[in-house]
Design a protein around this motif. Structure first.
Motif, PDB file in Angstrom:
ATOM      1  N   LYS A 178       0.849  -1.176   0.000  1.00 33.66           N
ATOM      2  CA  LYS A 178       0.000   0.000   0.000  1.00 33.66           C
ATOM      3  C   LYS A 178       0.893   1.238   0.000  1.00 33.66           C
ATOM      4  CE  LYS A 178      -3.043  -0.052   3.251  1.00 33.66           C
ATOM      5  NZ  LYS A 178      -3.881  -0.306   4.420  1.00 33.66           N
ATOM      6  N   PRO A 179       0.508   2.255  -0.740  1.00 34.33           N
ATOM      7  CA  PRO A 179       1.324   3.473  -0.748  1.00 34.33           C
ATOM      8  C   PRO A 179       1.316   4.131   0.631  1.00 34.33           C
ATOM      9  CG  PRO A 179      -0.732   3.831  -1.930  1.00 34.33           C
ATOM     10  CD  PRO A 179      -0.673   2.374  -1.581  1.00 34.33           C
ATOM     11  N   PHE A 204      -1.226  11.345  -5.276  1.00 41.66           N
ATOM     12  CA  PHE A 204      -1.394  10.158  -4.427  1.00 41.66           C
ATOM     13  C   PHE A 204      -2.606   9.354  -4.894  1.00 41.66           C
ATOM     14  CE2 PHE A 204      -3.064   7.948  -0.682  1.00 41.66           C
ATOM     15  CZ  PHE A 204      -1.943   7.260  -0.261  1.00 41.66           C
ATOM     16  N   ARG A 205      -3.710  10.034  -5.133  1.00 43.76           N
ATOM     17  CA  ARG A 205      -4.941   9.357  -5.544  1.00 43.76           C
ATOM     18  C   ARG A 205      -4.784   8.695  -6.906  1.00 43.76           C
ATOM     19  NH1 ARG A 205      -9.535  13.275  -7.160  1.00 43.76           N
ATOM     20  NH2 ARG A 205      -8.215  13.296  -9.015  1.00 43.76           N
ATOM     21  N   GLN A 261      -0.759   6.557  -7.299  1.00 41.54           N
ATOM     22  CA  GLN A 261      -0.170   5.645  -6.324  1.00 41.54           C
ATOM     23  C   GLN A 261      -1.187   4.815  -5.567  1.00 41.54           C
ATOM     24  OE1 GLN A 261       2.563   7.760  -3.819  1.00 41.54           O
ATOM     25  NE2 GLN A 261       3.388   8.901  -5.535  1.00 41.54           N
ATOM     26  N   ASN A 262      -2.420   5.217  -5.574  1.00 45.02           N
ATOM     27  CA  ASN A 262      -3.401   4.528  -4.733  1.00 45.02           C
ATOM     28  C   ASN A 262      -4.574   4.002  -5.557  1.00 45.02           C
ATOM     29  OD1 ASN A 262      -4.006   3.636  -2.123  1.00 45.02           O
ATOM     30  ND2 ASN A 262      -5.397   5.344  -1.759  1.00 45.02           N
ATOM     31  N   LEU A 268      -8.718   7.990  -2.925  1.00 38.67           N
ATOM     32  CA  LEU A 268      -8.193   8.794  -1.826  1.00 38.67           C
ATOM     33  C   LEU A 268      -9.293   8.883  -0.787  1.00 38.67           C
ATOM     34  CD1 LEU A 268      -5.920  10.728  -0.694  1.00 38.67           C
ATOM     35  CD2 LEU A 268      -7.259  12.583  -1.685  1.00 38.67           C
ATOM     36  N   GLN A 281      -7.077   9.866   4.581  1.00 45.18           N
ATOM     37  CA  GLN A 281      -5.768   9.862   3.936  1.00 45.18           C
ATOM     38  C   GLN A 281      -5.418  11.257   3.432  1.00 45.18           C
ATOM     39  OE1 GLN A 281      -6.568   6.864   0.929  1.00 45.18           O
ATOM     40  NE2 GLN A 281      -5.018   5.503   1.840  1.00 45.18           N
TER      41      GLN A 281
END
Length: 180
Positions: A5-6, A60-61, A64-65, A69, A73
């Motif tokens: 998981k990031p 991030f959303r 990487q995820n 999001l 987070q």
């Protein structure tokens, strides 16, 4: 093989570094242009912080995820990003005010006192105002306010940005249902 998981903290450190470097460059530009203490420039600094936090959450959303999001987070990422950026920026500002140009504090005090006199502040209050201004513009106070105030401001901004950029995974998307 499990997929990792990031990490929100790792991303916050990365974007906090970016924010710190951008803040240092911005502070140097303001310092060299002689615009320290300008309130309009201060708002531009807030806009830069909002931009970096939005960039961190979107990256991030989306990258990487898996396109998701969660609200928590986003708030955590933004708050930690501002903390790391605030530490870097605060240390630089401390060095600037304490060692590179100690006269900055006197300039800021003089500017604030001129504003207070222009507003018609009584003489009795001017002395107290000068003491307060000196206390809050000292290098140590600025460092502490940067370290403590940045995550607080980051939390407030992140509460709004996380609500805008959040994308929760579906609770039941149908892929988990097995036919008997």
């Amino acid at each position: 093989m499990e997929t990792q998981k990031p990490s929100v903290v790792k991303n916050a450190m990365t974007y906090g570094l970016y924010l710190g470097v951008v803040s240092i460059v911005f502070t140097l530009i303001i310092y060299l242009a002689g615009l320290l203490g300008n309130k309009a420039i201060g708002w531009l600094s807030v806009a830069i912080s909002i931009g970096v936090l939005a960039w961190a959450m979107i990256n991030f959303r989306d990258k990487q995820n898996g396109g998701y999001l969660r609200y928590g987070q986003g708030v955590g990422l933004g708050t930690l990003t501002m903390f790391f950026g605030g530490v870097i920026s605060g240390v630089f500002t401390f060095i600037l005010y304490k060692f590179i140009d100690p006269g900055i504090v006197e300039q800021l005090v003089a500017q604030a006192m001129e504003e207070a006199m222009a507003q018609g502040t009584p003489d009795a209050q001017l002395e107290m105002a000068e003491k307060m201004i000196r206390m809050f513009t000292s290098p140590n106070a600025i460092l502490i306010m940067s370290i403590v105030g940045s995550p607080f401001m980051g939390a407030i901004i992140s509460l709004i940005l996380a609500a805008i950029f959040k994308k929760e995974p579906q609770m039941f998307d149908g892929s988990q249902i097995e036919e008997a």
